[in-house]
Design a protein around this motif. Structure first.
Motif, PDB file in Angstrom:
ATOM      1  N   ALA A  12       0.855  -1.190   0.000  1.00  0.00           N
ATOM      2  CA  ALA A  12       0.000   0.000   0.000  1.00  0.00           C
ATOM      3  C   ALA A  12       0.890   1.238   0.000  1.00  0.00           C
ATOM      4  CB  ALA A  12      -0.919  -0.001   1.217  1.00  0.00           C
ATOM      5  N   GLN A  13       1.387   1.596  -1.158  1.00  0.00           N
ATOM      6  CA  GLN A  13       2.248   2.773  -1.271  1.00  0.00           C
ATOM      7  C   GLN A  13       2.026   3.451  -2.625  1.00  0.00           C
ATOM      8  OE1 GLN A  13       6.150   1.026  -0.772  1.00  0.00           O
ATOM      9  NE2 GLN A  13       6.427   0.730  -2.973  1.00  0.00           N
ATOM     10  N   THR A  14       2.183   4.751  -2.620  1.00  0.00           N
ATOM     11  CA  THR A  14       2.004   5.538  -3.840  1.00  0.00           C
ATOM     12  C   THR A  14       3.134   5.227  -4.817  1.00  0.00           C
ATOM     13  OG1 THR A  14       1.158   7.291  -2.414  1.00  0.00           O
ATOM     14  CG2 THR A  14       1.592   7.869  -4.695  1.00  0.00           C
ATOM     15  N   ASP A  20      -0.777  11.465  -3.453  1.00  0.00           N
ATOM     16  CA  ASP A  20      -2.218  11.524  -3.232  1.00  0.00           C
ATOM     17  C   ASP A  20      -2.585  12.902  -2.703  1.00  0.00           C
ATOM     18  OD1 ASP A  20      -2.609   8.707  -3.812  1.00  0.00           O
ATOM     19  OD2 ASP A  20      -1.670   8.304  -1.877  1.00  0.00           O
ATOM     20  N   TYR A  21      -3.747  13.390  -3.109  1.00  0.00           N
ATOM     21  CA  TYR A  21      -4.232  14.698  -2.673  1.00  0.00           C
ATOM     22  C   TYR A  21      -5.510  14.500  -1.868  1.00  0.00           C
ATOM     23  CZ  TYR A  21      -1.008  16.532  -6.187  1.00  0.00           C
ATOM     24  OH  TYR A  21       0.115  16.827  -6.916  1.00  0.00           O
ATOM     25  N   PHE A  22      -5.548  15.075  -0.676  1.00  0.00           N
ATOM     26  CA  PHE A  22      -6.707  14.921   0.187  1.00  0.00           C
ATOM     27  C   PHE A  22      -7.570  16.175   0.155  1.00  0.00           C
ATOM     28  CE2 PHE A  22      -3.679  11.772   1.602  1.00  0.00           C
ATOM     29  CZ  PHE A  22      -4.474  10.661   1.797  1.00  0.00           C
ATOM     30  N   GLY A  23      -8.670  16.116   0.932  1.00  0.00           N
ATOM     31  CA  GLY A  23      -9.748  17.105   0.853  1.00  0.00           C
ATOM     32  C   GLY A  23      -9.327  18.553   0.741  1.00  0.00           C
ATOM     33  N   VAL A  24      -8.549  19.058   1.724  1.00  0.00           N
ATOM     34  CA  VAL A  24      -8.227  20.489   1.736  1.00  0.00           C
ATOM     35  C   VAL A  24      -7.369  20.865   0.524  1.00  0.00           C
ATOM     36  CG1 VAL A  24      -6.178  20.177   3.194  1.00  0.00           C
ATOM     37  CG2 VAL A  24      -7.371  22.379   3.160  1.00  0.00           C
ATOM     38  N   GLU A  25      -6.483  19.935   0.090  1.00  0.00           N
ATOM     39  CA  GLU A  25      -5.639  20.224  -1.070  1.00  0.00           C
ATOM     40  C   GLU A  25      -6.477  20.273  -2.349  1.00  0.00           C
ATOM     41  OE1 GLU A  25      -1.491  18.008  -0.150  1.00  0.00           O
ATOM     42  OE2 GLU A  25      -3.278  16.754   0.018  1.00  0.00           O
ATOM     43  N   VAL A  26      -7.377  19.313  -2.488  1.00  0.00           N
ATOM     44  CA  VAL A  26      -8.238  19.281  -3.675  1.00  0.00           C
ATOM     45  C   VAL A  26      -9.145  20.511  -3.692  1.00  0.00           C
ATOM     46  CG1 VAL A  26     -10.060  18.010  -4.859  1.00  0.00           C
ATOM     47  CG2 VAL A  26      -8.174  16.769  -3.802  1.00  0.00           C
ATOM     48  N   ALA A  27      -9.681  20.875  -2.526  1.00  0.00           N
ATOM     49  CA  ALA A  27     -10.560  22.038  -2.447  1.00  0.00           C
ATOM     50  C   ALA A  27      -9.802  23.315  -2.789  1.00  0.00           C
ATOM     51  CB  ALA A  27     -11.175  22.139  -1.054  1.00  0.00           C
ATOM     52  N   GLY A  28      -8.553  23.436  -2.290  1.00  0.00           N
ATOM     53  CA  GLY A  28      -7.749  24.628  -2.581  1.00  0.00           C
ATOM     54  C   GLY A  28      -7.445  24.757  -4.059  1.00  0.00           C
ATOM     55  N   LYS A 122      12.631  11.298 -14.246  1.00  0.00           N
ATOM     56  CA  LYS A 122      13.125  10.953 -12.920  1.00  0.00           C
ATOM     57  C   LYS A 122      12.542  11.908 -11.893  1.00  0.00           C
ATOM     58  CE  LYS A 122      17.364  10.066 -10.335  1.00  0.00           C
ATOM     59  NZ  LYS A 122      18.844  10.053 -10.376  1.00  0.00           N
ATOM     60  N   PRO A 123      11.824  11.391 -10.900  1.00  0.00           N
ATOM     61  CA  PRO A 123      11.241  12.290  -9.895  1.00  0.00           C
ATOM     62  C   PRO A 123      12.299  12.756  -8.904  1.00  0.00           C
ATOM     63  CG  PRO A 123      10.716  10.009  -9.378  1.00  0.00           C
ATOM     64  CD  PRO A 123      11.463   9.984 -10.685  1.00  0.00           C
ATOM     65  N   GLY A 124      11.988  13.833  -8.217  1.00  0.00           N
ATOM     66  CA  GLY A 124      12.882  14.381  -7.193  1.00  0.00           C
ATOM     67  C   GLY A 124      12.076  15.215  -6.234  1.00  0.00           C
ATOM     68  N   PRO A 125      12.739  15.891  -5.288  1.00  0.00           N
ATOM     69  CA  PRO A 125      12.018  16.734  -4.325  1.00  0.00           C
ATOM     70  C   PRO A 125      11.190  17.801  -5.036  1.00  0.00           C
ATOM     71  CG  PRO A 125      14.299  16.424  -3.654  1.00  0.00           C
ATOM     72  CD  PRO A 125      14.186  15.869  -5.034  1.00  0.00           C
ATOM     73  N   GLY A 126       9.881  17.770  -4.827  1.00  0.00           N
ATOM     74  CA  GLY A 126       8.995  18.747  -5.456  1.00  0.00           C
ATOM     75  C   GLY A 126       8.774  18.518  -6.936  1.00  0.00           C
ATOM     76  N   ARG A 127       9.292  17.428  -7.462  1.00  0.00           N
ATOM     77  CA  ARG A 127       9.182  17.135  -8.903  1.00  0.00           C
ATOM     78  C   ARG A 127       8.411  15.829  -9.065  1.00  0.00           C
ATOM     79  NH1 ARG A 127      12.453  18.485 -13.476  1.00  0.00           N
ATOM     80  NH2 ARG A 127      12.401  16.918 -15.107  1.00  0.00           N
ATOM     81  N   PHE A 128       7.207  15.914  -9.582  1.00  0.00           N
ATOM     82  CA  PHE A 128       6.336  14.752  -9.681  1.00  0.00           C
ATOM     83  C   PHE A 128       6.092  14.371 -11.144  1.00  0.00           C
ATOM     84  CE2 PHE A 128       5.344  16.713  -5.600  1.00  0.00           C
ATOM     85  CZ  PHE A 128       5.463  15.626  -4.748  1.00  0.00           C
TER      86      PHE A 128
END
Length: 490
Positions: A12-14, A20-28, A122-128
């Motif tokens: 169970a890992q991304t 993953d984005y949760f409620g407050v992030e999606v709403a923002g 290649k992903p990195g810090p802040g790079r998705f």
């Protein structure tokens, strides 16, 4: 007989490079996109939702560092052997849409698009590998008014989402001016021209002196390692340095310096004339240099564009993860790209567009405290008697009908304390309580959970001693009392 091996449980890992984005992030994000869409719509742009999947052939090869088939995109081969891929931006699909439907679309065609894009990098810090883009483009006109308009619209978008004037600047340059500078240098070797472009791209990191060294023999970097230079003579490098340092006290001085930097180059002078036209339009519309500025230091992405380029930079300071102050930097970029549709039609179609980095813009607003990291949850109707679930559902339906966000507790109602813990975890402002006794008397208990949280946090209760945290009111007055309590925290 050996026992059959059990199939291992999936982890169970991304997936790497995703999140993953949760409620407050999606709403923002949704709120921000809605605000930007209002500005785009006010400027006359129409929404377009194109497919998230394109053929690899239609997407083209525009991502950097692509040295193998389909690298940089998530691609697969369809049953008819056609290679398909998830879109890596919103511009390449626009080129396909315009080429396919151009006979049915108005000219010029003004569209905006918002949605996720995917890059197999290649992903990195802040790079998705998945992120949101928010684009607006005008296709089918070579008028510099289209370029100027998008810069003005970008400034308006930043202010609409909560970046005040003085905390941002839209900086504008032109690829043709740089082409004129390269022409002045007399570089015939294409590889050497590419080396010069890569060196110019480092201007914001190493400054004019660093660029001078890298255009020449080379320089020592911060780690002490020697970086080989392009090998130009001083007189060859001079036009580049004149170009990069041509920023003047105002637009007129900057443009005069650029005109001098390109010399007799026709393409360079054409670029300066384009910037002069845009500058006059900014001035006429009331967009001063505090909002939009002609700035030759804008060099990122110049290889992609064919004319004006621009980026929105946030000028305020934030504190990074190591506690150091730094400027937030760029949150948007765009420019004129007149050759993209030509891949499909064989004919050059002028186009200009902008892309706003939604996630970076949200991060900037969080860093400045202009967006809360928390959101208010729903009112929770607790369940004191599971046989009266229909009564609680009628109650919550009345709350929703009056425009209030509400839910009935659907867990095990046996432990009332767990219901209140659930409401706290949901960041609920209010809990409604009605047991058998309250129902017989036609009343409800309204528990102010916001005040309860404040009382738990506050060492001294003097500030709150005169305000009750729970009210008993007739059920007919429930909604009006809730509104009264919520108004205290508006």
């Amino acid at each position: 007989m050996a026992k059959p091996k059990k199939t291992p449980r999936p982890k169970a890992q991304t997936p790497k490079g995703f999140r993953d984005y949760f409620g407050v992030e999606v709403a923002g994000r949704s709120e921000m996109l809605e605000k930007i869409a209002r500005v785009y719509h006010a400027y006359g742009f129409d929404a377009l939702e194109s497919s998230a999947v394109e053929t690899v052939e239609a997407l083209g090869k525009f991502l950097p560092d692509v040295d193998r088939p389909n690298a940089g995109v998530f691609a697969w081969q369809d049953e008819d052997d056609t290679w398909m891929a998830l879109r890596y931006d919103l511009t390449a699909p626009l080129a396909r849409v315009y080429a396919q439907h151009r006979n049915d679309l108005p000219t010029p065609y003004r569209r905006f698009a918002m949605g996720p894009v995917w890059r197999n990098e290649k992903p990195g810090p802040g790079r998705f590998r998945q992120f949101y883009q928010c684009d607006a483009d005008t296709v089918g006109t070579a008028s510099m008014a289209a370029d100027a308009e998008i810069c003005m619209m970008l400034a308006d978008c930043l202010e609409e989402v909560g970046i005040p004037r003085g905390d941002y600047v839209v900086r504008v340059n032109d690829r043709k001016v740089l082409n004129g500078v390269l022409e002045q240098m007399g570089l015939a070797d294409e590889a050497q021209r590419d080396d010069v472009l890569r060196t110019i791209d480092k201007f914001d990191k190493v400054g004019a002196d660093g660029v001078r060294e890298l255009l020449g023999k080379g320089r020592l970097d911060a780690s002490g390692a020697f970086i080989d230079g392009v090998g130009l003579e001083d007189h060859q490098a001079a036009p580049v340095l004149d170009f990069l340092t041509s920023k003047g006290a105002d637009a007129r001085e900057t443009l005069a310096n650029l005109r001098e930097a390109v010399g007799e180059s026709d393409i360079g002078l054409e670029g300066v004339a384009e910037l002069e036209t845009m500058s006059a339009l900014f001035e006429a519309a009331g967009y001063g240099p505090d909002r939009i500025d002609i700035d030759p230091s804008v060099v990122r992405g110049l290889g992609y564009y064919t004319g004006p380029v621009f980026e929105a930079e946030l000028t305020f300071e934030i504190i990074d993860e190591k506690g150091r102050p730094r400027q937030f930097g760029s949150v948007s970029g765009g420019g004129r790209y007149d050759d993209l549709v030509k891949r499909f039609t064989g004919q050059s179609v002028p186009a200009v567009g902008v892309s706003i980095g939604v996630d970076r813009l949200l991060a900037a607003l969080h860093a400045k405290g202009r967006i809360s990291a928390e959101s208010q949850g729903p009112i929770v109707v607790t369940v004191m008697d599971r046989d009266r679930m229909a009564d609680y559902q009628r109650m919550v339906a009345a709350l929703r009908a009056s425009g209030l966000r509400a839910e009935v507790y659907l867990g095990n109602p046996k432990n009332f304390g767990n219901q209140l813990k659930y409401a706290d975890k949901r960041q609920s402002p209010i809990a409604i309580i009605q047991g058998t006794d309250e129902a017989e008397r036609g009343v409800v208990q309204i528990k102010d959970l916001i005040l309860g949280a404040k009382l738990a946090e506050t060492a001294s209760l003097e500030e709150w001693k005169d305000r009750p945290s729970q009210y008993e009111v007739p059920q007919a007055d429930m909604i009006s009392k809730i509104r009264e309590i919520l108004s205290l925290y508006a």
